[in-house]
Design an enzyme around this catalytic site. Sequence first.
Site, PDB file in Angstrom:
ATOM      1  N   LYS A  14       0.836  -1.218   0.000  1.00 39.68           N
ATOM      2  CA  LYS A  14       0.000   0.000   0.000  1.00 39.68           C
ATOM      3  C   LYS A  14       0.865   1.259   0.000  1.00 39.68           C
ATOM      4  CE  LYS A  14      -2.272  -1.153   3.790  1.00 39.68           C
ATOM      5  NZ  LYS A  14      -1.642  -2.462   4.128  1.00 39.68           N
ATOM      6  N   ARG A  90     -10.458   0.173   7.554  1.00 43.69           N
ATOM      7  CA  ARG A  90     -10.065  -1.199   7.926  1.00 43.69           C
ATOM      8  C   ARG A  90     -11.217  -1.959   8.553  1.00 43.69           C
ATOM      9  NH1 ARG A  90      -4.162   0.067   8.257  1.00 43.69           N
ATOM     10  NH2 ARG A  90      -3.205  -1.933   8.708  1.00 43.69           N
ATOM     11  N   ARG A 129      11.757  -6.402   6.092  1.00 50.44           N
ATOM     12  CA  ARG A 129      11.749  -4.976   6.447  1.00 50.44           C
ATOM     13  C   ARG A 129      12.077  -4.774   7.922  1.00 50.44           C
ATOM     14  NH1 ARG A 129       6.320  -1.848   5.550  1.00 50.44           N
ATOM     15  NH2 ARG A 129       5.742  -3.331   7.158  1.00 50.44           N
ATOM     16  N   ARG A 146      -1.174  -9.202  13.161  1.00 50.13           N
ATOM     17  CA  ARG A 146      -1.656  -8.221  12.161  1.00 50.13           C
ATOM     18  C   ARG A 146      -2.401  -8.940  11.033  1.00 50.13           C
ATOM     19  NH1 ARG A 146       3.839  -5.511  10.793  1.00 50.13           N
ATOM     20  NH2 ARG A 146       2.719  -4.316   9.198  1.00 50.13           N
TER      21      ARG A 146
HETATM   22  P1  AP5 Z   1       4.628  -1.551   1.902  1.00 48.13           P
HETATM   23  O1  AP5 Z   1       4.514  -0.730   0.691  1.00 48.13           O
HETATM   24  O2  AP5 Z   1       5.180  -0.937   3.127  1.00 48.13           O
HETATM   25  O3  AP5 Z   1       3.238  -2.286   2.242  1.00 48.13           O
HETATM   26  P2  AP5 Z   1       2.042  -1.813   3.153  1.00 48.13           P
HETATM   27  O4  AP5 Z   1       0.840  -2.499   2.611  1.00 48.13           O
HETATM   28  O5  AP5 Z   1       2.038  -0.333   3.268  1.00 48.13           O
HETATM   29  O6  AP5 Z   1       2.492  -2.518   4.494  1.00 48.13           O
HETATM   30  P3  AP5 Z   1       2.379  -1.989   5.974  1.00 48.13           P
HETATM   31  O7  AP5 Z   1       3.224  -2.927   6.776  1.00 48.13           O
HETATM   32  O8  AP5 Z   1       2.631  -0.557   6.104  1.00 48.13           O
HETATM   33  O9  AP5 Z   1       0.850  -2.324   6.215  1.00 48.13           O
HETATM   34  P4  AP5 Z   1      -0.011  -2.240   7.498  1.00 48.13           P
HETATM   35  O10 AP5 Z   1      -1.377  -2.235   6.952  1.00 48.13           O
HETATM   36  O11 AP5 Z   1       0.296  -3.320   8.478  1.00 48.13           O
HETATM   37  O12 AP5 Z   1       0.509  -0.925   8.208  1.00 48.13           O
HETATM   38  P5  AP5 Z   1      -0.147   0.454   8.562  1.00 48.13           P
HETATM   39  O13 AP5 Z   1       0.939   1.418   8.708  1.00 48.13           O
HETATM   40  O14 AP5 Z   1      -1.268   0.768   7.657  1.00 48.13           O
HETATM   41  O15 AP5 Z   1       5.489  -2.850   1.510  1.00 48.13           O
HETATM   42  C1  AP5 Z   1       5.879  -3.796   2.486  1.00 48.13           C
HETATM   43  C2  AP5 Z   1       7.332  -4.226   2.201  1.00 48.13           C
HETATM   44  O16 AP5 Z   1       7.362  -4.931   0.977  1.00 48.13           O
HETATM   45  C3  AP5 Z   1       8.307  -3.055   2.054  1.00 48.13           C
HETATM   46  O17 AP5 Z   1       9.536  -3.420   2.571  1.00 48.13           O
HETATM   47  C4  AP5 Z   1       8.374  -2.850   0.521  1.00 48.13           C
HETATM   48  O18 AP5 Z   1       9.594  -2.313   0.122  1.00 48.13           O
HETATM   49  C5  AP5 Z   1       8.175  -4.263   0.016  1.00 48.13           C
HETATM   50  N1  AP5 Z   1       7.473  -4.335  -1.281  1.00 48.13           N
HETATM   51  C6  AP5 Z   1       6.456  -3.548  -1.720  1.00 48.13           C
HETATM   52  N2  AP5 Z   1       6.038  -3.920  -2.943  1.00 48.13           N
HETATM   53  C7  AP5 Z   1       6.812  -4.998  -3.279  1.00 48.13           C
HETATM   54  C8  AP5 Z   1       6.861  -5.833  -4.443  1.00 48.13           C
HETATM   55  N3  AP5 Z   1       6.041  -5.661  -5.495  1.00 48.13           N
HETATM   56  N4  AP5 Z   1       7.753  -6.838  -4.445  1.00 48.13           N
HETATM   57  C9  AP5 Z   1       8.597  -7.055  -3.374  1.00 48.13           C
HETATM   58  N5  AP5 Z   1       8.602  -6.276  -2.262  1.00 48.13           N
HETATM   59  C10 AP5 Z   1       7.714  -5.263  -2.209  1.00 48.13           C
HETATM   60  O19 AP5 Z   1      -0.794   0.170   9.996  1.00 48.13           O
HETATM   61  C11 AP5 Z   1       0.033  -0.115  11.123  1.00 48.13           C
HETATM   62  C12 AP5 Z   1      -0.822  -0.204  12.377  1.00 48.13           C
HETATM   63  O20 AP5 Z   1      -1.454   1.073  12.615  1.00 48.13           O
HETATM   64  C13 AP5 Z   1      -1.989  -1.199  12.338  1.00 48.13           C
HETATM   65  O21 AP5 Z   1      -1.574  -2.511  12.679  1.00 48.13           O
HETATM   66  C14 AP5 Z   1      -2.938  -0.593  13.371  1.00 48.13           C
HETATM   67  O22 AP5 Z   1      -2.504  -0.889  14.681  1.00 48.13           O
HETATM   68  C15 AP5 Z   1      -2.771   0.910  13.139  1.00 48.13           C
HETATM   69  N6  AP5 Z   1      -3.731   1.431  12.141  1.00 48.13           N
HETATM   70  C16 AP5 Z   1      -3.430   2.001  10.938  1.00 48.13           C
HETATM   71  N7  AP5 Z   1      -4.542   2.359  10.265  1.00 48.13           N
HETATM   72  C17 AP5 Z   1      -5.584   2.018  11.072  1.00 48.13           C
HETATM   73  C18 AP5 Z   1      -6.997   2.093  10.912  1.00 48.13           C
HETATM   74  N8  AP5 Z   1      -7.568   2.590   9.805  1.00 48.13           N
HETATM   75  N9  AP5 Z   1      -7.782   1.634  11.947  1.00 48.13           N
HETATM   76  C19 AP5 Z   1      -7.222   1.132  13.061  1.00 48.13           C
HETATM   77  N10 AP5 Z   1      -5.892   0.994  13.268  1.00 48.13           N
HETATM   78  C20 AP5 Z   1      -5.067   1.443  12.268  1.00 48.13           C
HETATM   79 MG    MG Z   2       2.186   1.042   4.870  1.00 52.66          MG
END
Ligand code: AP5
Ligand code: MG
Length: 198
Positions: A14, A90, A129, A146
């Site tokens: 994402k 979410r 990562r 997660r």
């Molecule tokens: P990346 O691009 O970082 O993927 P991502 O989907 O953004 O992954 P996140 O780990 O950020 O997702 P998340 O949903 O757990 O985290 P968030 O911050 O939203 O890519 C991942 C890795 O893969 C990177 O190293 C990248 O380089 C690599 N990669 C990308 N594309 C690739 C490809 N094609 N091939 C190979 N490698 C690749 O949420 C974190 C926490 O915040 C949640 O757990 C929750 O506690 C809280 N939170 C956030 N939003 C909410 C909400 N709306 N409601 C409640 N709690 C929330």
């Molecule tokens: Mg992210």
Amino acid sequence: MLNVVLFGAPGSGKGTQSAKLIDEYGLYHISTGEVLRDHIKRGTELGKIADSYISKGNLIPDDLMIQILDDVFDKEANGKPGVVFDGFPRTIPQAEALEKLLAKRGTDLAAVIGLEVPEDELMNRMIQRGKETGRADDTPETIKNRLDVYHKQTHPLRAYYQEKGKYLPINGSGVVDEIFNDIAAGLEEKTGVKCRIH
Ligand code: AP5
Ligand code: MG
């Protein structure tokens, strides 16, 4: 406005694809995860609350998360050509809140881009990562929770948006630029909006 949601499991890309959407479409990025991590870094009251959920891989309560999104939208996104919502909604209540938030401002959601990636690949990406960046929730135990939370609370949104005709499924495995090309082609088909570089 062109408002899109980037939807997908933790590690599905994402953040990576958001960066490309911002560059190529001139959209504004709202990542709820980044907003929360910034509060944690600055040690704010909200950051302390958020940390107690994020560190375990659980979701922040809906009412608090919706309030935060509302504030960020008004402070940062008004007047922009559109917004990429990364990591929000979410839950079904968050999706309903987003619909109301946009309607109140005279706009709506154009599409929900769903990045679909096999579970073992998600796991490998986040473990890698975690080693490289030390992101606090990229530990094996927290990643597992997660992913569980995603399946139970977030995945139902896929069917919710499919029913509304908004869901755009994208194969999220492979080369980053090729995945983005699929997104751009899908968005053009769904919304008629062309990417700046195409
Ligand atoms: P990346 O691009 O970082 O993927 P991502 O989907 O953004 O992954 P996140 O780990 O950020 O997702 P998340 O949903 O757990 O985290 P968030 O911050 O939203 O890519 C991942 C890795 O893969 C990177 O190293 C990248 O380089 C690599 N990669 C990308 N594309 C690739 C490809 N094609 N091939 C190979 N490698 C690749 O949420 C974190 C926490 O915040 C949640 O757990 C929750 O506690 C809280 N939170 C956030 N939003 C909410 C909400 N709306 N409601 C409640 N709690 C929330
Ligand atoms: Mg992210």
